[in-house]
Enzyme design. Structure first.
Site, short mmCIF file in Angstrom:
data_model
loop_
_atom_site.label_atom_id
_atom_site.label_comp_id
_atom_site.label_asym_id
_atom_site.label_seq_id
_atom_site.Cartn_x
_atom_site.Cartn_y
_atom_site.Cartn_z
N GLU A 190 29.44 64.31 -38.02
CA GLU A 190 30.90 64.20 -38.02
C GLU A 190 31.40 63.48 -39.27
OE1 GLU A 190 28.69 63.42 -35.70
OE2 GLU A 190 29.61 63.21 -33.73
N CYS A 198 25.86 60.49 -39.54
CA CYS A 198 26.09 61.52 -38.53
C CYS A 198 26.82 62.72 -39.13
CB CYS A 198 26.96 60.97 -37.40
SG CYS A 198 26.18 59.68 -36.43
N CYS A 242 29.26 59.31 -31.61
CA CYS A 242 28.92 57.89 -31.49
C CYS A 242 30.15 57.03 -31.80
CB CYS A 242 27.77 57.55 -32.43
SG CYS A 242 28.25 57.36 -34.15
N ASN A 254 23.86 66.05 -39.64
CA ASN A 254 23.35 64.69 -39.79
C ASN A 254 22.26 64.65 -40.86
OD1 ASN A 254 21.95 66.16 -37.77
ND2 ASN A 254 21.16 64.32 -36.82
N ILE A 255 22.26 63.55 -41.60
CA ILE A 255 21.33 63.38 -42.73
C ILE A 255 20.64 62.03 -42.55
CG2 ILE A 255 21.10 63.29 -45.24
CD1 ILE A 255 23.83 64.78 -45.38
N GLU A 256 19.38 62.09 -42.17
CA GLU A 256 18.65 60.84 -41.90
C GLU A 256 17.94 60.34 -43.15
OE1 GLU A 256 16.30 61.76 -38.42
OE2 GLU A 256 18.09 61.69 -37.16
N CYS A 261 31.40 57.01 -35.44
CA CYS A 261 32.16 58.23 -35.81
C CYS A 261 33.54 58.23 -35.17
CB CYS A 261 31.39 59.48 -35.41
SG CYS A 261 29.96 59.76 -36.47
#
Ligand code: THU
Length: 130
Positions: free
Chosen positions: A55, A53, A86, A42-44, A89
């Site tokens: 995935e 996310c 989620c 995940n890359i915020e 995804c």
């Protein structure tokens, strides 16, 4: 392809998670039918809605390399119960048909499901044919 290798690669990808806001690391490893593996984390973003996310990172990496036929995806997180993908995804996975979804907890417990089971009654491209 054994699941242990995919779980190991997903855990390695999890370490690359960019999560300064949630501190919640997720890793994914996607196996294509052609035998290739694409990982994701995940890359915020400080603009929270732009976060993505693990995935979806793995799926988009695969698709951008011309791979759209998937065998299975492994998702790992440091959760007590096995992580669950989620809704967004699930919808992205469903775009590419039905495949196995393997969800793993912090202790290595495994839940197995499929895209179809995780997202029944879904929106799909057929609805666009009006
Ligand atoms: N996240 C994932 O990467 N995958 C999931 O299946 C659930 C949530 C991420 C998004 C966000 O960076 C963090 O976990 C907390 O929601």
């Amino acid at each position: 392809m054994n699941d242990e290798l995919l779980i190991k690669l997903a855990n390695e990808a999890k370490e690359n998670a960019h999560v300064p806001y949630s501190k919640f690391r997720v890793g994914a490893a996607l196996l294509t039918k052609s035998g290739k593996i694409y990982t994701g984390c995940n890359i915020e973003n400080s603009s929270f809605g732009l976060s993505v996310c693990a995935e979806r990172v793995a799926i988009f990496k695969a698709v951008s390399e011309g791979e759209k036929d998937f065998e299975k995806i492994v998702i790992v997180a440091d959760t007590d119960e096995t992580i669950r993908p989620c809704g967004a995804c699930r919808q992205v996975m469903a775009e590419f048909g039905d495949f196995e979804v393997i969800m793993v907890s912090k202790k290595g417990e495994i839940s197995r499901s499929s895209v179809r089971k995780l997202l029944p009654y879904r929106f799909n491209g057929d609805f666009l044919k009006i």
